[in-house]
Design an enzyme around this catalytic site. Sequence first.
Site, PDB file in Angstrom:
ATOM      1  N   ASN A   1     -22.600 -21.306  -6.115  1.00 35.28           N
ATOM      2  CA  ASN A   1     -22.349 -20.103  -5.322  1.00 35.28           C
ATOM      3  C   ASN A   1     -22.044 -20.407  -3.860  1.00 35.28           C
ATOM      4  OD1 ASN A   1     -24.993 -19.198  -7.331  1.00 35.28           O
ATOM      5  ND2 ASN A   1     -22.995 -18.214  -7.573  1.00 35.28           N
TER       6      ASN A   1
ATOM      7  N   ILE B   1     -21.036 -18.505   1.308  1.00 43.00           N
ATOM      8  CA  ILE B   1     -22.085 -18.225   0.321  1.00 43.00           C
ATOM      9  C   ILE B   1     -21.761 -16.938  -0.413  1.00 43.00           C
ATOM     10  CG2 ILE B   1     -24.558 -17.860  -0.046  1.00 43.00           C
ATOM     11  CD1 ILE B   1     -25.007 -19.211   2.681  1.00 43.00           C
ATOM     12  N   CYS B   2     -21.847 -17.013  -1.755  1.00 49.03           N
ATOM     13  CA  CYS B   2     -21.666 -15.791  -2.550  1.00 49.03           C
ATOM     14  C   CYS B   2     -23.044 -15.261  -2.903  1.00 49.03           C
ATOM     15  CB  CYS B   2     -20.875 -16.103  -3.818  1.00 49.03           C
ATOM     16  SG  CYS B   2     -20.674 -14.674  -4.888  1.00 49.03           S
ATOM     17  N   LEU B   3     -23.478 -14.290  -2.145  1.00 48.69           N
ATOM     18  CA  LEU B   3     -24.814 -13.727  -2.362  1.00 48.69           C
ATOM     19  C   LEU B   3     -24.714 -12.221  -2.148  1.00 48.69           C
ATOM     20  CD1 LEU B   3     -27.788 -14.284  -2.894  1.00 48.69           C
ATOM     21  CD2 LEU B   3     -28.094 -14.744  -0.463  1.00 48.69           C
TER      22      LEU B   3
ATOM     23  N   LEU C   1     -18.336 -19.877  -6.624  1.00 47.54           N
ATOM     24  CA  LEU C   1     -17.389 -20.223  -5.566  1.00 47.54           C
ATOM     25  C   LEU C   1     -16.986 -21.680  -5.707  1.00 47.54           C
ATOM     26  CD1 LEU C   1     -18.696 -18.533  -2.295  1.00 47.54           C
ATOM     27  CD2 LEU C   1     -16.495 -18.205  -3.403  1.00 47.54           C
TER      28      LEU C   1
END
Lengths: 277, 157
Positions: free
Chosen positions: B81, B89-91, B124
């Site tokens: 991620n 950051i994919c959050l 990601l």
Amino acid sequence: MISDSITNASPTSAPTARDSPKKKRSNKSAKLKQNKLGLRREQWLSQVAVTNKEKSAKKPVELERREEDNSNGGDVVDVRQESYMESPSNSSMGGGSSSTNFSGCSSSSSCSGNITEEDNAVDDGEGEECVDDWEALADALEAEENESVKVEEESVREQPSRKQAWRPDDDLRPQGLPNLGKQLSFPELDKRYSAVSVPSSCPICYEDLDLTDSSFLPCPCGFRLCLFCHKTICDGDGRCPGCRKAYEQDVNRAESSVQGGGFTIRLARSSSMFCRF
Amino acid sequence: MQQSRARLFKEYKEVQREKVADPDIQLVCDDSNIFKWTALIKGPSETPYEGGVFQLAFAVPEPYPLQPPQVRFLTKIFHPNVHFKTGEICLDILKNAWSPAWTLQSVCRAIIALMAHPEADSPLNCDSGNLLRSGDVRGFNSMARMYTRLAAMPKKG
């Protein structure tokens, strides 16, 4: 004490005492019954007093023992009279309980039943005959059962008010008793506010919450924030920071969804407080 | 503007006060700009990131806290991620699930949790995601461990 009650009761109630058995049979209405019960109690009281007097006159040898009895009986009589004087509506209940005490009779019949028992016994003249004439007593009880049941119903109907303790505004209420209503009301308030913990500062802007803010609960999830931040959020996506659900009382949403004029205007007015910010 | 500044200042004070409370997070503010923050977080134990120290860069937008801060890894990290080159950051809480109730400190905690529990379905870093999705946990762990040693640990010698 004893002589007081005797002299007070006997002259007033003696004449009415003779009429009461007839009344009992003729009157059917509830109010009159209540009156009659009171009258009969008075009569009964006076007669007990009279017989006690007679006994003490008849048997001077047993005077001391009799006096003991009288003092016991007199106490009960006194209590009953007091309860009668204080609250006429309470008379049948109070009378019932104290009459069982007095006669030592364990019959579970109604209070009026007890009273008639005493009545008959006293009418016979001597306390000793009361025990001998037990069967006649039972007959008399049965004969009056119908009526006593009615009286019982009456007393049951009136029980809720009687069984209550003193009301706060009651004159008879002892002064020493603490006012529970007042005492309870404040801790409850405190509990309600402390149950949902109120943060001291707004979790969004970290500014201290004032009194208005801390009583402001915009979302059912319980998340608290200051009015300023609530307004800012409502201008944006309008979701509660605590549960991320849309605020239900959002002004814009409510106005767009509700087409009716009156409701919309009312909403706008009530929310004008927020718009000032 | 004024609101976000005040809030960041209060957060700064809070961080100073709680420095000892969370030894895994070191959050420092840029000397000249309160909207630029950097954080040092320790890799969670029992993960390939254990023993590494990762640097995060925070760029706080003016509408903060109504909008989330932009966070990226400055330290290279092999994680499904996290973008391997940009550190993005994919959050969800940094995007649509952001809540103004979150703080920079809580964002750091969320990122540590993400390191321990990678979400392979929204990658990601496709290589890392593919390893996990194909069930090659051992391959993923060794790759992540290698990059942690290379980038997030003090050089030996």
